[in-house]
Design a protein around this motif. Structure first.
Motif, PDB file in Angstrom:
ATOM      1  N   VAL A   1       0.970  -1.021  -0.054  1.00  0.00           N
ATOM      2  CA  VAL A   1       0.073   0.155   0.029  1.00  0.00           C
ATOM      3  C   VAL A   1       0.929   1.281   0.034  1.00  0.00           C
ATOM      4  N   ALA A   2       0.450   2.331  -0.677  1.00  0.00           N
ATOM      5  CA  ALA A   2       1.183   3.549  -0.644  1.00  0.00           C
ATOM      6  C   ALA A   2       0.444   4.508   0.175  1.00  0.00           C
ATOM      7  N   ASP A   3       0.952   4.524   1.405  1.00  0.00           N
ATOM      8  CA  ASP A   3       0.463   5.204   2.475  1.00  0.00           C
ATOM      9  C   ASP A   3       1.680   5.820   3.494  1.00  0.00           C
ATOM     10  N   PRO A   4       1.734   7.028   3.908  1.00  0.00           N
ATOM     11  CA  PRO A   4       0.706   8.032   3.652  1.00  0.00           C
ATOM     12  C   PRO A   4       0.875   8.663   2.247  1.00  0.00           C
ATOM     13  N   LEU A   5      -0.213   9.331   1.569  1.00  0.00           N
ATOM     14  CA  LEU A   5       0.152   9.874   0.414  1.00  0.00           C
ATOM     15  C   LEU A   5       1.280  10.952   0.145  1.00  0.00           C
ATOM     16  N   ASP A   6       1.456  11.396   1.341  1.00  0.00           N
ATOM     17  CA  ASP A   6       2.643  12.384   1.516  1.00  0.00           C
ATOM     18  C   ASP A   6       3.878  11.609   0.537  1.00  0.00           C
ATOM     19  N   LEU A   7       3.917  10.303   0.598  1.00  0.00           N
ATOM     20  CA  LEU A   7       5.226   9.744  -0.195  1.00  0.00           C
ATOM     21  C   LEU A   7       5.292  10.210  -1.427  1.00  0.00           C
ATOM     22  N   PHE A   8       4.022  10.567  -2.083  1.00  0.00           N
ATOM     23  CA  PHE A   8       4.273  11.022  -3.814  1.00  0.00           C
ATOM     24  C   PHE A   8       4.816  12.545  -3.684  1.00  0.00           C
ATOM     25  N   ASP A   9       4.439  13.328  -2.781  1.00  0.00           N
ATOM     26  CA  ASP A   9       5.208  14.662  -2.736  1.00  0.00           C
ATOM     27  C   ASP A   9       6.449  14.576  -2.368  1.00  0.00           C
ATOM     28  N   HIS A  10       6.777  13.641  -1.752  1.00  0.00           N
ATOM     29  CA  HIS A  10       8.221  13.370  -1.414  1.00  0.00           C
ATOM     30  C   HIS A  10       9.210  13.092  -2.833  1.00  0.00           C
ATOM     31  N   ILE A  11       8.576  12.178  -3.299  1.00  0.00           N
ATOM     32  CA  ILE A  11       9.204  11.447  -4.425  1.00  0.00           C
ATOM     33  C   ILE A  11       9.143  12.649  -5.669  1.00  0.00           C
ATOM     34  N   ASN A  12       8.268  13.343  -5.836  1.00  0.00           N
ATOM     35  CA  ASN A  12       8.475  14.529  -6.718  1.00  0.00           C
ATOM     36  C   ASN A  12       9.330  15.551  -6.196  1.00  0.00           C
ATOM     37  N   GLY A  13       9.296  15.777  -4.949  1.00  0.00           N
ATOM     38  CA  GLY A  13      10.384  17.069  -4.301  1.00  0.00           C
ATOM     39  C   GLY A  13      11.847  16.464  -4.597  1.00  0.00           C
ATOM     40  N   PHE A  14      12.160  14.790  -4.670  1.00  0.00           N
ATOM     41  CA  PHE A  14      13.369  14.489  -4.848  1.00  0.00           C
ATOM     42  C   PHE A  14      13.921  14.373  -6.273  1.00  0.00           C
ATOM     43  N   GLY A  15      12.675  14.824  -7.088  1.00  0.00           N
ATOM     44  CA  GLY A  15      13.201  14.742  -8.480  1.00  0.00           C
ATOM     45  C   GLY A  15      12.700  13.474  -9.280  1.00  0.00           C
ATOM     46  N   ALA A  16      11.625  12.939  -8.938  1.00  0.00           N
ATOM     47  CA  ALA A  16      11.215  11.862  -9.719  1.00  0.00           C
ATOM     48  C   ALA A  16       9.641  11.825  -9.816  1.00  0.00           C
ATOM     49  N   HIS A  17       9.085  11.107 -10.778  1.00  0.00           N
ATOM     50  CA  HIS A  17       7.701  10.883 -10.954  1.00  0.00           C
ATOM     51  C   HIS A  17       7.368   9.448 -11.065  1.00  0.00           C
ATOM     52  N   VAL A  18       5.896   8.995 -10.905  1.00  0.00           N
ATOM     53  CA  VAL A  18       5.740   7.529 -10.778  1.00  0.00           C
ATOM     54  C   VAL A  18       5.350   7.267 -12.274  1.00  0.00           C
ATOM     55  N   VAL A  19       5.673   6.118 -12.823  1.00  0.00           N
ATOM     56  CA  VAL A  19       5.059   5.897 -14.220  1.00  0.00           C
ATOM     57  C   VAL A  19       4.310   4.615 -14.000  1.00  0.00           C
ATOM     58  N   GLY A  20       4.449   3.744 -13.000  1.00  0.00           N
ATOM     59  CA  GLY A  20       3.718   2.605 -13.020  1.00  0.00           C
ATOM     60  C   GLY A  20       3.675   2.093 -11.601  1.00  0.00           C
ATOM     61  N   ASP A  21       2.860   1.390 -11.301  1.00  0.00           N
ATOM     62  CA  ASP A  21       2.882   0.581 -10.123  1.00  0.00           C
ATOM     63  C   ASP A  21       2.563  -0.906  -9.984  1.00  0.00           C
ATOM     64  N   ASP A  22       2.975  -1.574  -9.069  1.00  0.00           N
ATOM     65  CA  ASP A  22       2.697  -2.894  -8.615  1.00  0.00           C
ATOM     66  C   ASP A  22       2.345  -2.935  -7.322  1.00  0.00           C
ATOM     67  N   MET A  23       1.298  -2.200  -6.839  1.00  0.00           N
ATOM     68  CA  MET A  23       0.904  -2.143  -5.661  1.00  0.00           C
ATOM     69  C   MET A  23      -0.517  -2.812  -5.496  1.00  0.00           C
ATOM     70  N   GLY A  24      -0.454  -3.675  -4.129  1.00  0.00           N
ATOM     71  CA  GLY A  24      -1.761  -4.337  -3.792  1.00  0.00           C
ATOM     72  C   GLY A  24      -2.873  -3.332  -3.938  1.00  0.00           C
ATOM     73  N   CYS A  25      -2.759  -2.167  -3.441  1.00  0.00           N
ATOM     74  CA  CYS A  25      -4.037  -1.160  -3.353  1.00  0.00           C
ATOM     75  C   CYS A  25      -4.428  -0.600  -4.702  1.00  0.00           C
ATOM     76  N   CYS A  26      -3.606  -0.758  -5.706  1.00  0.00           N
ATOM     77  CA  CYS A  26      -3.940  -0.366  -6.983  1.00  0.00           C
ATOM     78  C   CYS A  26      -3.689  -1.489  -8.311  1.00  0.00           C
ATOM     79  N   SER A  27      -2.484  -1.442  -8.785  1.00  0.00           N
ATOM     80  CA  SER A  27      -2.333  -2.118 -10.124  1.00  0.00           C
ATOM     81  C   SER A  27      -2.387  -3.439 -10.129  1.00  0.00           C
ATOM     82  N   ARG A  28      -2.208  -4.104  -8.786  1.00  0.00           N
ATOM     83  CA  ARG A  28      -2.530  -5.638  -8.711  1.00  0.00           C
ATOM     84  C   ARG A  28      -3.771  -5.955  -8.859  1.00  0.00           C
ATOM     85  N   ARG A  29      -4.688  -5.237  -9.026  1.00  0.00           N
ATOM     86  CA  ARG A  29      -6.120  -5.364  -8.916  1.00  0.00           C
ATOM     87  C   ARG A  29      -6.476  -4.890 -10.146  1.00  0.00           C
ATOM     88  N   ILE A  30      -5.913  -5.041 -11.385  1.00  0.00           N
ATOM     89  CA  ILE A  30      -6.654  -4.909 -12.802  1.00  0.00           C
ATOM     90  C   ILE A  30      -6.866  -6.340 -13.113  1.00  0.00           C
TER      91      ILE A  30
END
Lengths: 356, 439, 262
Positions: A222-251
């Motif tokens: 699970v990607a929690d807390p969602l602050d994770l994404f702000d931090h990732i952007n802040g460090f100079g990266a963006h998310v292009v895909g995921d293999d997360m139980g809460c998201c793309s593993r449920r396609i």
């Protein structure tokens, strides 16, 4: 985009006379619950609650989803939900369901679903029977006995939402939102009724996304807390895909024709390679590496729950596979604290620096 | 056919016997010496231990020379081995090997090898021990037989699936899963049907690899022997109902080797007859494991393999005898499900009803029954960091024991195979406090 | 006729001498240090000197704590669990829940209301969180004395949470809070709340519903008013604090010496 919180959603449903099931992670037949008139609201901790009730029942080497989830279910949600649904995802959730059923009479009724680990005909036969059995049990809460037709209708509604979900997940560059906003929408599928999610997701602003820095893929439960994404952007990266139980593993695949319960079973079994059903190692690595290549990810960030055995076993060989494919790999473990520890953030920061 | 190995295998099976016999005699001498020492608290170990070592050593010795001679099946400790025995596979149990490494205090060493490769310390120490053994090639038994087929059942945990899948990759061997749905309550018809169907599906897969035809008649005979072995094991454990207990849970942890790894072999059946004979002699003489048995307790969860002797002594000095454990009972209780009229279905039920596949509430009920049957005064809960299926539920079970039966309980936190997760001072204090509560 | 109890803990070593009427004649406490023999000898000497006694005046000697087996001439040894339970009852008879927060460990003990015997116990003896060590680490980060920290605690009014369980992570979190300019009193209230929550969780393992229980506290951390207050807020009731909470183990051992020798 105004999205109600989980609490608000539950209140809305109750106000309209609906029933609510608190659902623990993470593969489960949404359509079956809806066919019973039960709205699923997923519980993933959450990070902001403490684990007091959990520590009374589970030792400290149990994951925080179970410990905090127990607290959440016995505290804020105790009266609000009508039942608790705990799919058999792992040994820890197995223990949680067993303890709640046998030792916590004060909790709401607990239902379970066993996911067969294979993809054979025997697994399908079993899962169909298991879904029938679950439906019969849910009738006790819902007072409803859904027909094949009722189930089909619910499956159609869910499929509309699922189509939108996967469309978005696989084409994220077409939406002019930040990673945080993106995952806020995706994760609202965890508790918004399908119809509401479809409307919300379709309303996500389209446009070319401003892609910050290094393309990163993330994996984990699970990607929690969602602050994770702000931090990732802040460090100079963006998310292009995921293999997360809460998201793309449920396609899942679209449901087929024929008997609705049968079709539901086949659909549930169509999940991408997943450690919680002990998918063969190679299949899983190929799936992740292929996704990374397709999305031109430069690295894989495994952001994972401490003590999660299904995840941990795969790590060494997963790392080898990713590095062999010429991409970077980082594993960090989290305990679902509301604030991500500095030690974890430092590692992610350094990783992004290295792969950029 | 590998001729060189065939000769060595035959040699191990024949010429190896005198060597192992000599080792057994040496072990018996050691036991004698311990008897002479006249420990104030503990009776000397059962002589059957020597024969047990011999049996397992023979299997491991032959295991060195199986390549090109016999087809090898690795199986989890709860897997339906009857099908594999019917097809004459040479059997090897990684769990057993891992436990033996733990008992020989090699657990931490092998775990570290796995950890250096990236396996987390938070995964089961059996798995880390086994993976470490594979990665380094180290094993205390010389050489391990390579698998032609791996059969795993998750009736003991889900972790074992991940562990054995990894072994499948490392050894490039096919992995067959016998998926046993967890029983939160009673088994449903479709649970039993599922397990039975998988077992039937295993047959053609195993036939192809073994190159042999599956004989239902032979299967029936093997099930009969497996049930007999489990029944005998059950009798062995039940002898501890006597006061003082003539064998302890610690003895049972060791003596269970054959019923786990060689269940259904004629040698295992003979062995347990021997064990019963020796125990009955003790009962006739009024000999108990603990010389001054004041309290009788149940050990819940896996043993702490590298400290069995230490626990035995510590508890004995406090007058505490571990009369029974539910871990050893695992290979006794399901025997009731064996059905010699419908052996495949009986086997399916047997493996589905493994104690670790049952709910926390059932386990409590089972423990309460043992309290009554074995006249117990307390329960020791080993909170095993490596074993979530066993450990989750203990806090409630412990509370229930106290509330329902007024039974003092103690929880000790450790790990079954990793010596680094053991704190002698702290555990010693808890054991003493337990004795103070019992008194 | 006098009776001595010695508690050899990992942080401190303490001794108590009782007379035959169970009155405390003297007590002493020293840091255990690396070699506990010196600490043991020192507290024995100090308590004897403090009461003007000779070693031969001691009729019974009970040792407790992790170093209890190191006292060669002991009459017997008992675990710190039963000793703390025994000790607290000399101050507060009828105590059913005792919470002990020491330098390196914490425990919760349930005592039978009628028999005074220990019925159940739970320990945290492998993690610094919720122990004196946690406080010491935080004090170091705040560059203060622990007693000074107590003075600044804003108590109930404080809203600051320390979210991390692990002492190492929590330390890092506090450093961040200081850098962000969070008021010291708020941080201290958060620290105390963290200890209280952890301790409360431990206590609940031996007594799930403490409404009708008589609850007391012992151990060095019991001297920190802020922690006790935070714990009282968790429990929703008063906690009894003995005058010298650090000597309860040794006191209990001394009582055992008296009871077992007569």
């Amino acid at each position: 985009m105004q999205i109600p919180s989980r609490k608000e959603m539950i209140q809305n449903i109750k106000d309209q006379g609906g029933k609510v099931a608190a659902v623990l992670p993470y593969h489960y037949p949404r359509a079956l619950l809806r066919a019973h008139g039960i709205f699923p609201v997923e519980v993933w901790g959450p990070a902001y609650v403490d684990d007091m009730a959990g520590t009374q029942h589970f030792p400290e080497y149990t994951c925080k989803i179970v410990q905090k989830g127990t607290q959440f279910l016995m505290g804020p949600l105790a009266e609000a939900v009508d039942c608790i649904f705990i799919p058999h995802t792992c040994d820890s959730l197995q223990g949680m369901a067993s303890v709640m059923k046998d030792f916590m009479p004060e909790s709401k009724p607990v239902f379970t679903l066993y996911h067969p680990r294979g993809r054979r005909q025997s697994d399908k036969t079993f899962l169909t029977a298991e879904l029938h059995h679950l439906s019969a049990e849910l009738t006790a809460v819902s007072g409803v006995r859904p027909t094949d037709q009722d189930l089909r209708e619910a499956m159609d509604t869910e499929e509309k939402a699922s189509k939108v979900f996967s469309q978005i997940a696989l084409n994220r560059r077409d939406y002019d939102v930040t990673d945080r906003e993106f995952y806020t929408v995706l994760r609202s599928r965890e508790y918004l009724p399908a119809e509401d999610f479809t409307a919300l997701a379709q309303g996500m602003p389209r446009g070319k996304r401003d892609l910050i820095g290094v393309p990163l893929m993330i994996s984990g439960i699970v990607a929690d807390p969602l602050d994770l994404f702000d931090h990732i952007n802040g460090f100079g990266a963006h998310v292009v895909g995921d293999d997360m139980g809460c998201c793309s593993r449920r396609i899942y695949d679209a449901p087929g024709n024929g008997d609705a319960f049968d079709a539901l079973a086949v659909q549930l079994m169509s999940m991408p390679p997943d450690p919680t059903v002990s998918s063969p190692y190679k299949k899983r690595f190929d799936h992740i590496v292929d996704q990374m290549k397709e999305n031109q990810a430069k690295g894989l960030l495994v952001y994972d729950m401490k003590f999660c055995e299904p995840e941990l076993f795969y790590l060494p060989m997963l790392e080898e596979a990713v590095l062999a494919a010429g991409m970077g790999f980082l594993y960090v473990e989290i305990e679902l604290t509301p604030i991500i520890p500095q030690t974890v953030l430092n590692r992610i920061n350094a990783f992004i620096e290295v792969i950029s | 056919m590998n001729l060189s190995n065939a000769v060595k295998y035959a040699g191990a099976a024949t010429l190896g016997k005198p060597v192992l016999y000599y080792q057994k005699q040496q072990n018996l001498k050691r036991i004698e010496a311990l008897a002479q020492k006249n420990d104030p608290h503990l009776s000397p170990p059962l002589k059957a231990n020597a024969r047990m070592s011999q049996l397992l050593s023979e299997q491991y010795l032959k295991g060195r020379f199986t390549e090109g001679v016999r087809k090898v099946a690795w199986h989890s400790s709860g897997a339906p081995i009857e099908i594999l025995q019917t097809l004459d596979f040479f059997l090897y149990t990684p769990d057993n090997h891992a436990a033996m490494c733990g008992a020989r205090k090699l657990g931490a060493q092998y775990c570290e090898i796995a950890e250096n490769k990236g396996y987390s310390r938070d995964i089961c120490s059996y798995a880390r021990t086994d993976i470490g053994s594979f990665l380094s090639g180290k094993t205390p038994v010389g050489r391990l037989p390579k698998p032609d087929l791996i059969v795993v059942s998750n009736n003991i945990c889900q972790t074992i699936l991940h562990w054995y899948q990894a072994m499948g990759v490392y050894y490039n061997a096919p992995v067959f899963v016998i998926d046993t749905p967890f029983l939160y309550g009673d088994a449903k018809a479709h649970d039993v049907a599922f397990v039975k169907q998988q077992m039937e599906e295993l047959i053609p897969v195993a036939e192809k690899i073994s190159g042999k035809r599956f004989s239902r008649k032979k299967f029936h005979e093997i099930c009969r022997r497996g049930k007999l072995c489990s029944d005998l094991w059950c009798e062995v454990l039940y002898r501890a109902k006597h006061k003082p207990a003539p064998l302890s849970g610690f003895d049972a942890f060791i003596l269970m080797g054959p019923v786990v790894a060689l269940r259904g072999e004629v040698s295992s059946i003979d062995f347990y007859h021997e064990v019963l004979k020796e125990i009955d002699e003790r009962i006739d003489k009024g000999i108990g494991v603990v010389k001054n048995e004041k309290y009788r307790i149940l050990w819940d969860n896996l043993p702490i393999w590298y400290r069995i002797s230490w626990f035995s002594k510590q508890l004995a000095a406090l007058g505490i005898s571990v009369a029974i454990s539910n871990y050893t009972y695992q290979w006794a209780e399901p025997a009731q499900y064996f059905d010699l009229v419908r052996p495949m279905e009986g086997a399916a039920k047997t493996y589905l009803h493994s104690i670790l596949n049952r709910s926390a509430g059932y386990k409590l009920h089972h423990m309460e029954q043992m309290v009554e049957d074995f006249s117990l005064d307390g329960v020791l809960f080993h909170s095993d960091r490596s074993c979530k299926p066993y450990s989750l539920g203990q806090m409630d079970q412990s509370r229930a024991m106290l509330d329902n039966l007024g039974l003092p309980c103690v929880t000790i936190e450790s790990d079954h195979n990793d010596e680094r997760v053991f704190s002698e001072g702290q555990i010693s204090t808890r054991l003493q406090a337990f004795a103070e509560m019992l008194g | 006729m006098r009776y001595m109890g010695i508690d050899i803990g990992s942080s401190t070593c303490c001794a108590v001498i009782l007379d035959k009427n169970r009155q405390i004649e003297s007590s002493a406490m020293v840091p255990t240090g690396a070699r506990n023999e010196k600490a043991i000898a020192s507290v024995r000497r100090q308590t004897l000197d403090g009461a003007g006694l000779k070693p031969t005046d001691i009729k019974g000697l009970v040792s407790t704590g992790y170093g209890r087996k190191r006292v060669e001439d002991r009459t017997l040894d008992k675990t710190e669990i039963v000793c703390h339970a025994k000790g607290i009852q000399t101050y507060f008879p009828g105590t059913t829940v005792l919470i002990d927060i020491g330098g390196q460990d914490s425990k919760a003990i349930y005592i039978h209301p009628k028999s005074g015997k220990v019925v159940n116990f739970a320990m945290n003896d492998k993690c610094a969180a919720g122990t004196g060590r946690f406080l010491e680490t935080m004090a170091r980060v705040l560059e203060m004395d622990i007693t000074d920290m107590d003075g600044l605690d804003v108590g109930e009014k404080g809203t600051q949470q320390i979210s991390n369980m692990c002492t190492v992570f929590a330390e890092s979190e506090v450093v961040s809070l200081i850098a962000q300019g969070v008021e010291t009193g708020e941080i201290i209230s958060g620290i105390n709340r963290a200890i209280a929550t952890r301790t409360f969780s431990l206590a609940k393992r031996v007594a799930s519903d403490m409404d009708s229980d008589k609850i007391a506290i012992s151990g060095g951390v019991a001297r920190i008013k802020g922690v006790v207050a935070a714990l009282e807020r968790c429990l929703g009731k008063e906690i009894l604090v003995p005058p010298d909470p650090g000597i309860i183990g040794a006191l209990g051992a001394a009582v055992f010496a008296l009871e077992e020798t007569i």
